[in-house]
Design a protein around this motif. Structure first.
Motif, short mmCIF file in Angstrom:
data_model
loop_
_atom_site.label_atom_id
_atom_site.label_comp_id
_atom_site.label_asym_id
_atom_site.label_seq_id
_atom_site.Cartn_x
_atom_site.Cartn_y
_atom_site.Cartn_z
N GLU A 1 0.83 -1.20 0.00
CA GLU A 1 0.00 0.00 0.00
C GLU A 1 0.87 1.25 0.00
OE1 GLU A 1 -4.11 -1.33 2.31
OE2 GLU A 1 -2.33 -0.81 3.50
N ALA A 2 1.94 1.22 0.76
CA ALA A 2 2.85 2.37 0.81
C ALA A 2 3.45 2.64 -0.57
CB ALA A 2 3.95 2.13 1.83
N ILE A 3 3.81 1.57 -1.28
CA ILE A 3 4.34 1.73 -2.63
C ILE A 3 3.30 2.33 -3.56
CG2 ILE A 3 5.09 0.44 -4.68
CD1 ILE A 3 6.51 -1.51 -2.76
N GLU A 4 2.08 1.85 -3.45
CA GLU A 4 0.99 2.37 -4.30
C GLU A 4 0.75 3.85 -4.02
OE1 GLU A 4 -3.60 1.31 -5.67
OE2 GLU A 4 -2.79 0.49 -3.80
N LEU A 5 0.79 4.23 -2.74
CA LEU A 5 0.58 5.64 -2.38
C LEU A 5 1.65 6.51 -3.02
CD1 LEU A 5 -0.30 5.34 1.42
CD2 LEU A 5 -1.88 5.80 -0.47
N ARG A 6 2.90 6.09 -2.93
CA ARG A 6 3.99 6.86 -3.52
C ARG A 6 3.84 6.94 -5.04
NH1 ARG A 6 6.39 10.56 -0.48
NH2 ARG A 6 8.02 9.78 0.92
N ASP A 7 3.47 5.83 -5.65
CA ASP A 7 3.34 5.79 -7.11
C ASP A 7 2.28 6.76 -7.60
OD1 ASP A 7 5.33 3.93 -7.28
OD2 ASP A 7 4.02 2.22 -7.69
N HIS A 8 1.25 6.98 -6.79
CA HIS A 8 0.13 7.84 -7.19
C HIS A 8 0.23 9.24 -6.60
CE1 HIS A 8 -2.47 4.82 -9.23
NE2 HIS A 8 -1.75 3.97 -8.50
N GLY A 9 1.32 9.52 -5.90
CA GLY A 9 1.52 10.87 -5.38
C GLY A 9 0.67 11.21 -4.18
N GLU B 1 -7.60 6.95 -5.26
CA GLU B 1 -8.63 7.29 -6.26
C GLU B 1 -8.87 8.80 -6.30
OE1 GLU B 1 -13.30 6.14 -7.35
OE2 GLU B 1 -12.36 5.43 -5.48
N LEU B 2 -8.92 9.41 -5.13
CA LEU B 2 -9.14 10.87 -5.08
C LEU B 2 -8.02 11.61 -5.80
CD1 LEU B 2 -10.26 11.19 -1.34
CD2 LEU B 2 -11.71 11.58 -3.35
N VAL B 3 -6.78 11.24 -5.50
CA VAL B 3 -5.65 11.92 -6.13
C VAL B 3 -5.65 11.69 -7.63
CG1 VAL B 3 -3.12 11.94 -6.30
CG2 VAL B 3 -4.20 11.92 -4.06
N ASP B 4 -5.94 10.45 -8.04
CA ASP B 4 -5.95 10.14 -9.47
C ASP B 4 -6.98 10.98 -10.22
OD1 ASP B 4 -3.96 8.31 -9.14
OD2 ASP B 4 -5.23 6.52 -9.33
N HIS B 5 -8.06 11.34 -9.54
CA HIS B 5 -9.13 12.12 -10.19
C HIS B 5 -9.01 13.62 -9.90
CE1 HIS B 5 -11.63 8.81 -11.80
NE2 HIS B 5 -11.07 8.12 -10.84
N GLY B 6 -7.89 14.02 -9.29
CA GLY B 6 -7.66 15.45 -9.08
C GLY B 6 -8.49 16.05 -7.96
N VAL B 7 -8.97 15.22 -7.05
CA VAL B 7 -9.77 15.72 -5.92
C VAL B 7 -8.83 16.10 -4.79
CG1 VAL B 7 -11.60 15.24 -4.27
CG2 VAL B 7 -11.73 14.30 -6.57
#
Length: 204
Positions: free
Chosen positions: A160-168, A192-198
């Motif tokens: 999960e930590a890796i995924e968080l870093r990958d998505h900023g 999901e929020l970050v990916d959608h610019g929220v």
């Protein structure tokens, strides 16, 4: 190694001369390293790879070191102190006899023993060395995970930590959401929020 030059304040310039030790070069030839360039000899010098170093390596099961391995050890400054810290980590955590190439890879990627030990101290035991390299390559350090735990994400996994870093997804973003009352937000939802610019400001 002899240096000649001068300093003006904090800046200096000059020249150096390097004199190879014939006895050590003969020793290297006996170890199978018959044609060593001056550049590699200088790296050996600064890394303090000497006769005692070869004895230390043999005592720890590393015999038959190849020329490429010797170059890597020297160029990555894998001196005896550095090697000792890795070997102690491997012994204490049952990694077994780790190949020299893998140790050099850890060093190249910035995975030092302290990096792995800090994760162990947080309860992440049995971290494969490949996973340790992946964590470093994706910008996940112990501080990032510790900060996530401090803001309530106590069960965060390394994946999960890796995924968080990958998505900023930053610690600050998750904390802002928590401070606004979204205390049970999942890390997947934060991604999901970050990916959608929220942003947090948009939600406010």
């Amino acid at each position: 190694m002899t240096f000649n030059g001068f300093f003006e304040g904090k800046r200096g310039h000059g020249t150096y001369s390097f004199e190879e030790d014939p006895a050590f070069k003969t020793f290297l030839a006996q170890e199978g390293f018959s044609s060593i360039s001056e550049n590699l000899m200088i790296h050996l010098y600064f890394t303090n790879i000497n006769k005692a170093y070869f004895g230390f390596m043999k005592e720890n099961g590393y015999t038959g070191i190849t020329m490429n391995e010797l170059k890597d050890l020297a160029e990555e400054n894998m001196n005896q102190h550095v090697m000792t810290s890795y070997l102690e980590l491997f012994r204490k955590n049952n990694y077994g006899q780790v190949k020299l190439g893998r140790i050099v890879e850890l060093r190249e990627h910035g995975v030092n023993p302290s990096f792995i030990i800090q994760f162990h101290d947080m309860g992440y035991n049995d971290i494969p060395l490949d996973k340790a390299v992946e964590l470093r390559d994706h910008g996940v350090d112990p501080g990032f995970v510790a900060d996530m735990k401090k803001i309530g994400q106590r069960n965060i996994t390394l994946d999960e930590a890796i995924e968080l870093r990958d998505h900023g997804v930053s610690v600050e973003f998750v904390k802002e959401l928590t401070d606004m009352g979204y205390t049970n937000i999942s890390l997947g939802k934060a991604v999901e929020l970050v990916d959608h610019g929220v942003s947090a400001a948009f939600i406010r």
